[in-house]
Design a protein around this motif. Structure first.
Motif: not given
Length: 470
Positions: A84-104, A109-116
């Motif tokens: 759903n998000f092609p690599d280098g889309y509109m000159g962007s650089t995106i870091n790996d997704i950080v996924i944090t599940p709760n105990a069960d 919770t998902l977070d992602v950061t990057g730059t354009v």
């Protein structure tokens, strides 16, 4: 052109002006306009990237949540994010997704950061614009009535039954998590072999035919019932008020069920007074031979359903249709007020199509439907012709056809049907179960214990309704 000629004297006046401040001011204004325009273009690009980033992260979270108990969360999230998000889309650089599940794994919770990269703003020293997205996926179970119809036949003895108990327990743990109850969740259990045990406390649902064996009485019956023969009521959800169920009774037979008389070797069916059979569950001789574990009526308590699963024992032949029919009856609102206990307290089963509630029927078997002249089941012996024939092939075809009838009736009432073929039971039953399932993906072909475990895990995930909470 005339308008441009008219502007010429005005432009000459500006150039020849002696005041000196007009031209620098105009240059500054033009630069400010250029900078503002460039910033607007770069920020618009960043906003487009931000929107697509958020949508891609939501899609990744939903996909990861759908396999939270049966797959690789990180790999699944990355796969769906990339689609759903092609690599280098509109000159962007995106870091790996950080996924944090709760105990069960009920909340991801998902977070992602990057730059354009900027196009104009870098002229003013701004090389990139930061973008980020956050998503929280809550795996919220819809209200459900679930009945598991599980094969307890003799072929499940030993390791197969142990594997079934483990897999069914996994499903329950997915649905309940660490809690003893879950909101609007009720689970029932129908173990089946060649008959189904409704429980001896439900004798009011049964007829009382003459039982010729000495000592046979109301306390001798373990709870199994035969199929109702008249008017095809073996494959309907008609309640006992419409037609009663004959008590299951395996008569004494010298070849394979000699269980009374004075002969200590138990090889006769004489009229002696010495009874030599076990009246309770697990009987290897006697009127209750091969009667399986009693059904567990739908309950809200995790411990109760787990106790029912752990109590299952393997014995007898295979009448899948009998198990499926009783699973449907436990879900049918026509049986409301009959099952007792929690089901009566909670006014179950609920009406079909109750808002925000699902009815689910899970059918699992490891073998073909069977009937012969050495094992007495809910349809008697093959020689009795209760299926309209004494030919074994035709009789098995009748059992298969009647299973299809029950499946179609359940689905016609919007009951969601999942099916599992365990241990390669044969192409005929596999096709029956494929056709019985509500959707192709709701059928599971599990050749071994690991695949059975995976099937129950996937069903547990499938039953979890996902929603984006933030």
């Amino acid at each position: 052109m005339k308008r441009l000629w008219k502007l010429t004297p005005w432009c000459k006046n500006i150039v020849s002006s002696q005041e000196g401040a007009v031209l620098p001011l105009m240059g500054f204004a033009l630069m400010s306009l250029f900078a503002a325009t460039g910033m607007a273009i770069d920020m618009s690009r960043a906003q487009i990237v931000q929107t697509r980033l958020s949508n891609a992260l939501d899609a990744a979270g939903l996909a990861a949540g759908s396999v939270a108990n049966s797959g690789d969360i990180e790999a699944t999230a990355e796969k769906y994010f990339a689609s759903n998000f092609p690599d280098g889309y509109m000159g962007s650089t995106i870091n790996d997704i950080v996924i944090t599940p709760n105990a069960d794994n009920s909340v991801l919770t998902l977070d992602v950061t990057g730059t354009v990269d900027t196009t104009f703003m870098h002229l003013f020293g701004v090389e990139t614009v930061a973008v980020a997205a956050h998503s929280e996926i809550t795996r919220a179970n819809r209200g459900m009535e679930i009945v598991m119809v599980l094969d307890n036949t003799g072929s499940m003895s030993g390791t197969p039954l142990t594997e079934l108990k483990s897999a069914a327990t996994t499903l329950i743990n997915i649905l309940y998590g660490d809690d003893e109850t879950a909101d609007n969740l009720w689970v029932g259990l129908v173990p089946f072999s060649q008959a189904v045990n409704i429980g001896s406390s439900r004798a009011s649902w049964t007829s009382n035919p003459s039982m010729p064996s000495p000592g046979w009485g109301s306390t001798s019956w373990s709870g199994c019932v035969d199929a109702r023969q008249a008017s095809n009521r073996d494959v309907t959800d008609d309640p006992p008020s419409v037609a009663l169920f004959p008590k299951y009774y395996w008569a004494c037979h010298t070849s394979y069920n000699a269980w009374y008389g004075t002969n200590s070797s138990r090889n006769n069916c004489g009229t002696g007074t010495g009874l030599r059979y076990k009246t309770g569950l697990g009987a290897t001789l006697g009127p209750n031979k091969s009667c399986p574990q009693e059904v567990t009526a739908m309950t809200r308590y995790k411990t109760t359903i787990l106790d029912g699963i752990n109590s299952m024992e393997a014995r007898g032949n295979t009448h899948i249709v009998t198990g499926a029919a009783w699973g449907w009856r436990m879900l049918s609102p026509r049986w409301r007020g009959l099952w007792g206990g929690e089901m009566d307290t909670d006014n179950l089963p609920l009406d079909y199509n109750t808002a925000l509630m699902d009815k689910v029927l899970l059918i699992m078997t490891d073998g073909e439907n069977t009937i012969d002249n050495s094992n007495r089941g809910a349809y008697g012996y093959l020689s009795n012709g209760y299926l309209g024939t004494t030919n074994q092939t035709n009789a098995v075809n009748q059992l298969n056809s009647r299973l299809t009838t029950v499946c179609n009736s359940a689905k016609a009432n919007n009951i969601i049907v999942y099916t599992i073929a365990f241990g390669n039971p044969g192409s005929t039953v596999e096709t029956l179960l494929q056709n019985c399932a509500t959707k192709p993906e709701y059928y599971f072909d599990s050749g071994n214990g690991a695949e059975l475990q995976s099937a129950f895990q996937q069903i547990g995930d499938s039953l979890a309704n996902l929603r984006i909470s933030k």
